[in-house]
Design an enzyme around this catalytic site. Structure first.
Site, short mmCIF file in Angstrom:
data_model
loop_
_atom_site.label_atom_id
_atom_site.label_comp_id
_atom_site.label_asym_id
_atom_site.label_seq_id
_atom_site.Cartn_x
_atom_site.Cartn_y
_atom_site.Cartn_z
N CYS A 101 36.50 35.61 47.21
CA CYS A 101 36.34 36.81 48.04
C CYS A 101 36.73 36.52 49.48
O CYS A 101 36.21 35.58 50.10
CB CYS A 101 34.90 37.31 47.97
SG CYS A 101 34.63 38.80 48.96
N ASN A 201 45.92 36.37 38.85
CA ASN A 201 45.46 37.62 39.45
C ASN A 201 46.26 37.90 40.72
O ASN A 201 46.62 36.99 41.44
CB ASN A 201 43.95 37.49 39.76
CG ASN A 201 43.39 38.66 40.54
OD1 ASN A 201 42.76 38.48 41.58
ND2 ASN A 201 43.57 39.87 40.05
#
Length: 330
Positions: A101, A201
């Protein structure tokens, strides 16, 4: 076939953990439309926050299909290990550790992708958590802290040595956040360096791009995040294309309208009238952005500003029904 510990994942398409998005109602829609695995919103490792409203909603795993994957976030090895144990006792079958994150409020606590700057701490966290639970542990990272500090290969090797069962890599650095072109070379290099499954991703937004990225990186699966917002059928499209080389363009307008209606009702039911109406607004916005017809500004405001759950559903349903004929041609 993607294998994580004892779990065979039905399709190599994973729904990404997104704070404020990947809640229980959204996870259910993702699974309905072909996601082989879904990962929960990140849950804090701090014990004193477990009774907070946010954490209680994020920790609701009742009725989740296998494998149940819970992502935890934090900075202290022993605290993360205890959080992993707590979540396994609550029903988690796979623990995922957030080291990817880039959000400022997470990184300022030296958590998320900020951890990538401290490889010894990464090693300590991963080893401690793996040793603390009897379920597979995975980790999600970025390619590094900045473009000139890419260390995804090192982190992947550390993860494998620590006993991590799979690693997901977002193809940007912490500094890049979600801006700029995704860099897949680091992911390809990490895949060559380890034997554990690697999930890729970042900016995979179509069946064709999923296949291209898998071919380029040799990764074992793709993780889809923002691209599926408002079009969860993207998971099934990608799964079909990877398996068969073709896919249905989109579900029929009637099917999409039914999915939207069911999802928004599920949000209302899960969160209650007050929170449900407010949290449904962003999903409505995303769904309508992929609808062939867009509501007038006045109508859009009526749908997204009402505080009444019944009115929100009725306004949305009326708009979808009035434009279904157009969407049937979409």
């Amino acid at each position: 076939m993607l294998q994580i510990g004892p779990y065979q994942i039905s399709t190599p398409v994973v729904a990404a953990p997104m704070a404020g998005v990947t809640d229980k109602p959204y996870r259910q829609v993702c699974r309905q439309y072909g996601a082989g695995m879904v990962v929960s919103e990140m849950i804090t490792s701090q014990k004193d926050l477990r009774d907070s409203t946010k954490t209680k909603f994020r920790s609701d795993l009742i009725g989740e299909p296998e494998p149940v994957v819970v992502q935890i976030v934090g900075t202290e090895p022993n605290v993360l290990a205890e959080a992993a144990q707590y979540n396994v006792a609550n029903g988690a079958q796979i623990i995922d550790i957030n080291m990817g994150c880039p959000a400022k409020k997470v990184c300022k606590k030296a958590a998320g992708s900020a951890l990538l700057a401290n490889e010894p701490l990464v090693q300590q966290i991963l080893t401690t958590v793996v040793n603390a639970v009897d379920v597979p542990v995975t980790v999600k990272i970025r390619t590094g802290t900045s473009p000139d500090q890419r260390n995804a290969v090192n982190i992947a090797r550390i993860a494998e040595a620590a006993g991590i069962s799979a690693i997901t890599i977002h193809g940007r650095t912490r500094q890049c956040k979600f801006v700029g072109q995704v860099e897949y070379d680091s992911i390809a290099a990490a895949k060559l360096a380890v034997d554990i499954p690697v999930i890729v991703n970042g900016d995979i937004d179509s069946p064709e791009s999923a296949q291209q990225v898998l071919n380029y990186t040799n990764a074992d699966a793709v993780m889809i995040g923002r691209a599926a917002q408002g079009q969860p059928w993207l998971f099934q499209q990608i799964a079909d294309y990877l398996a068969h080389g073709h896919y249905q363009a989109i579900p029929s307008a009637d099917q999409r309208a039914a999915t939207i209606h069911k999802h928004i009702e599920a949000i209302h039911h899960f969160y209650g009238d007050v929170m449900g109406v407010r949290l449904a607004r962003k999903h409505i916005k995303w769904y309508l952005s992929h609808w062939s017809s867009t509501p007038s500004e006045a109508y859009r405001q009526a749908i997204t500003q009402t505080e009444n759950p019944t009115e929100q559903i009725e306004l949305l349903q009326a708009f979808l029904q009035s434009t279904t004929a157009i969407n049937k041609a979409a």
